[in-house]
Scaffold this motif. Sequence first.
Motif, PDB file in Angstrom:
ATOM      1  N   HIS A 222       0.751  -1.222  -0.135  1.00 53.37           N
ATOM      2  CA  HIS A 222      -0.094   0.039   0.030  1.00 53.37           C
ATOM      3  C   HIS A 222       0.843   1.338   0.059  1.00 53.37           C
ATOM      4  N   GLY A 223       2.316   1.138  -0.269  1.00 51.68           N
ATOM      5  CA  GLY A 223       2.879   2.222  -0.535  1.00 51.68           C
ATOM      6  C   GLY A 223       3.725   2.252  -1.558  1.00 51.68           C
ATOM      7  N   GLU A 224       5.120   2.574  -1.680  1.00 54.90           N
ATOM      8  CA  GLU A 224       6.112   3.131  -2.595  1.00 54.90           C
ATOM      9  C   GLU A 224       6.858   1.887  -2.982  1.00 54.90           C
ATOM     10  N   ILE A 225       6.949   0.853  -2.063  1.00 50.77           N
ATOM     11  CA  ILE A 225       8.113  -0.387  -2.261  1.00 50.77           C
ATOM     12  C   ILE A 225       7.513  -1.515  -2.953  1.00 50.77           C
ATOM     13  N   ASP A 226       8.098  -2.084  -3.961  1.00 46.65           N
ATOM     14  CA  ASP A 226       7.912  -3.021  -4.887  1.00 46.65           C
ATOM     15  C   ASP A 226       7.900  -4.477  -4.114  1.00 46.65           C
ATOM     16  N   PHE A 227       6.814  -4.785  -3.294  1.00 42.13           N
ATOM     17  CA  PHE A 227       6.734  -5.946  -2.437  1.00 42.13           C
ATOM     18  C   PHE A 227       6.542  -6.861  -3.424  1.00 42.13           C
ATOM     19  N   ASP A 228       5.667  -6.768  -4.341  1.00 44.39           N
ATOM     20  CA  ASP A 228       5.613  -7.874  -5.212  1.00 44.39           C
ATOM     21  C   ASP A 228       7.048  -8.484  -5.812  1.00 44.39           C
ATOM     22  N   ALA A 229       7.744  -7.844  -6.126  1.00 44.06           N
ATOM     23  CA  ALA A 229       9.249  -8.138  -6.605  1.00 44.06           C
ATOM     24  C   ALA A 229       9.884  -8.496  -5.377  1.00 44.06           C
ATOM     25  N   ILE A 230       9.763  -8.284  -4.247  1.00 48.68           N
ATOM     26  CA  ILE A 230      10.565  -8.678  -3.119  1.00 48.68           C
ATOM     27  C   ILE A 230      10.024 -10.005  -2.601  1.00 48.68           C
ATOM     28  N   LEU A 231       8.695 -10.343  -2.729  1.00 47.28           N
ATOM     29  CA  LEU A 231       8.177 -11.545  -2.378  1.00 47.28           C
ATOM     30  C   LEU A 231       8.446 -12.585  -3.138  1.00 47.28           C
ATOM     31  N   ALA A 232       8.423 -12.289  -4.530  1.00 45.08           N
ATOM     32  CA  ALA A 232       8.820 -13.181  -5.552  1.00 45.08           C
ATOM     33  C   ALA A 232      10.275 -13.537  -5.282  1.00 45.08           C
ATOM     34  N   MET A 233      11.134 -12.881  -5.021  1.00 45.82           N
ATOM     35  CA  MET A 233      12.604 -13.140  -4.987  1.00 45.82           C
ATOM     36  C   MET A 233      12.788 -14.027  -3.971  1.00 45.82           C
ATOM     37  N   LEU A 234      12.100 -13.798  -2.527  1.00 50.31           N
ATOM     38  CA  LEU A 234      12.303 -14.637  -1.511  1.00 50.31           C
ATOM     39  C   LEU A 234      11.580 -15.884  -1.855  1.00 50.31           C
ATOM     40  N   ALA A 235      10.356 -15.913  -2.448  1.00 51.39           N
ATOM     41  CA  ALA A 235       9.630 -17.219  -2.665  1.00 51.39           C
ATOM     42  C   ALA A 235      10.748 -18.127  -3.549  1.00 51.39           C
ATOM     43  N   GLY A 236      11.569 -17.274  -4.507  1.00 50.35           N
ATOM     44  CA  GLY A 236      12.344 -18.073  -5.456  1.00 50.35           C
ATOM     45  C   GLY A 236      13.529 -18.843  -4.951  1.00 50.35           C
ATOM     46  N   THR A 237      13.808 -18.476  -3.610  1.00 52.80           N
ATOM     47  CA  THR A 237      15.129 -19.273  -3.149  1.00 52.80           C
ATOM     48  C   THR A 237      14.685 -20.570  -2.654  1.00 52.80           C
ATOM     49  N   GLY A 238      13.351 -21.135  -2.580  1.00 54.57           N
ATOM     50  CA  GLY A 238      13.170 -22.266  -2.311  1.00 54.57           C
ATOM     51  C   GLY A 238      13.299 -22.657  -0.778  1.00 54.57           C
ATOM     52  N   ARG A 239      13.938 -21.553   0.045  1.00 50.66           N
ATOM     53  CA  ARG A 239      14.200 -21.945   1.488  1.00 50.66           C
ATOM     54  C   ARG A 239      12.914 -21.310   2.343  1.00 50.66           C
ATOM     55  N   HIS A 240      12.969 -21.674   3.303  1.00 54.28           N
ATOM     56  CA  HIS A 240      12.088 -21.480   4.565  1.00 54.28           C
ATOM     57  C   HIS A 240      12.374 -20.022   5.161  1.00 54.28           C
ATOM     58  N   ILE A 241      11.729 -19.031   4.708  1.00 49.84           N
ATOM     59  CA  ILE A 241      11.879 -17.532   5.061  1.00 49.84           C
ATOM     60  C   ILE A 241      10.692 -17.222   5.953  1.00 49.84           C
ATOM     61  N   ASP A 242      11.081 -16.389   7.056  1.00 43.92           N
ATOM     62  CA  ASP A 242       9.649 -15.910   7.963  1.00 43.92           C
ATOM     63  C   ASP A 242       9.390 -14.443   7.693  1.00 43.92           C
ATOM     64  N   TYR A 243       8.357 -14.060   8.060  1.00 46.04           N
ATOM     65  CA  TYR A 243       7.921 -12.463   7.816  1.00 46.04           C
ATOM     66  C   TYR A 243       7.186 -12.026   8.779  1.00 46.04           C
ATOM     67  N   THR A 244       7.538 -10.803   9.171  1.00 42.55           N
ATOM     68  CA  THR A 244       6.558  -9.978  10.318  1.00 42.55           C
ATOM     69  C   THR A 244       6.315  -8.619   9.544  1.00 42.55           C
ATOM     70  N   VAL A 245       5.060  -8.398   9.647  1.00 40.72           N
ATOM     71  CA  VAL A 245       4.807  -7.014   9.167  1.00 40.72           C
ATOM     72  C   VAL A 245       4.925  -5.914  10.450  1.00 40.72           C
ATOM     73  N   GLU A 246       5.786  -4.733  10.247  1.00 39.23           N
ATOM     74  CA  GLU A 246       5.807  -4.075  11.393  1.00 39.23           C
ATOM     75  C   GLU A 246       5.488  -2.548  10.901  1.00 39.23           C
ATOM     76  N   ILE A 247       4.660  -1.756  11.427  1.00 41.94           N
ATOM     77  CA  ILE A 247       3.825  -0.689  10.696  1.00 41.94           C
ATOM     78  C   ILE A 247       3.687   0.292  11.899  1.00 41.94           C
ATOM     79  N   ASP A 248       4.424   0.245  13.003  1.00 41.65           N
ATOM     80  CA  ASP A 248       4.426   1.369  13.836  1.00 41.65           C
ATOM     81  C   ASP A 248       4.398   2.932  13.223  1.00 41.65           C
ATOM     82  N   GLY A 249       3.457   3.799  13.548  1.00 42.20           N
ATOM     83  CA  GLY A 249       3.495   4.852  13.063  1.00 42.20           C
ATOM     84  C   GLY A 249       2.264   5.110  11.793  1.00 42.20           C
ATOM     85  N   PHE A 250       1.954   3.980  11.562  1.00 41.02           N
ATOM     86  CA  PHE A 250       0.832   4.124  10.350  1.00 41.02           C
ATOM     87  C   PHE A 250      -0.291   5.227  10.781  1.00 41.02           C
ATOM     88  N   PRO A 251      -0.567   5.941   9.616  1.00 39.85           N
ATOM     89  CA  PRO A 251      -1.567   7.123  10.020  1.00 39.85           C
ATOM     90  C   PRO A 251      -2.994   6.443  10.530  1.00 39.85           C
TER      91      PRO A 251
END
Length: 270
Positions: A222-251
């Motif tokens: 919902h912002g300026e960062i290309d998360f589609d590209a980032i998540l695709a890269m991470l998925a492409g590793t075939g490794r187990h990767i964990d994710y946490t959403v951190e949005i302190d300060g969201f208006p």
Amino acid sequence: MKVGFMTNAWGSIYGGGGGVTSIVDSYYISTGPETVTFPAIAGAGFEYVELFEGNLIAYEGRMGELRALLAANRLRVLGVYTGLNFIFEDALAEELAKVNRVLKLSQEIGAKHLCVGGGAIRHDGIREQDYRMVASGLDAVKKMAADHGIIASIHPHMGSAVQSPDQLDKVMAMTSIDICPDCGHVLLGGGDPVAVVKKYLDRIHYIHLKDIKGGQPFPPGHGEIDFDAILAMLAGTGRHIDYTVEIDGFPGTPEEGAALAHSYLKGKLS
């Protein structure tokens, strides 16, 4: 794959008051009570949380209460965040003693990751030796974490000695620790989150998903960062990767932010 939400979206953030005179008692605290944050995070559809070390330390000696709160909301602790100065040699033993305390509690509650921010910026600026001190300290934290069965990662952060792309590259070349990129802090620090994830892909086992819009934190997608590209890269590793959403300060409200984040991620992560 595990997806969490950081509890610091609720309330405000401050440092443990004891840290003013006792370095070993210097830690982050989020004021949002777990009786509020846990139900809200679970209600948005998340199954994991990340905590500041101060919020975890608050349950020292009464971990049963924390377990009960987690179980009541069908949640588990995915990660814990801590910060160190690193650059003051005489104080480092005290900081590492705090980390050891945090790791014991993290292991007890079943956390998988430790995020580490730092180091400090001196009143007269960063010295070249500071980067070596940060890197050496990070290696010490990595070993301590591994001894507790926990994965430690550096978390680039605004207001620290590891803020800009050049600073990050300098420290990463001197340490073997993994990296947990906070995509929002990377962008605010002058970097390209997509490029940073690509460069350090082999050293990422955990990542903070924070978007930025107009200089403020927003839910991923919902912002300026290309998360589609980032998540695709991470998925492409075939490794187990964990994710946490951190949005302190969201208006918007934290509940709104959590719902937006979960709606975006459930279509991307499975």
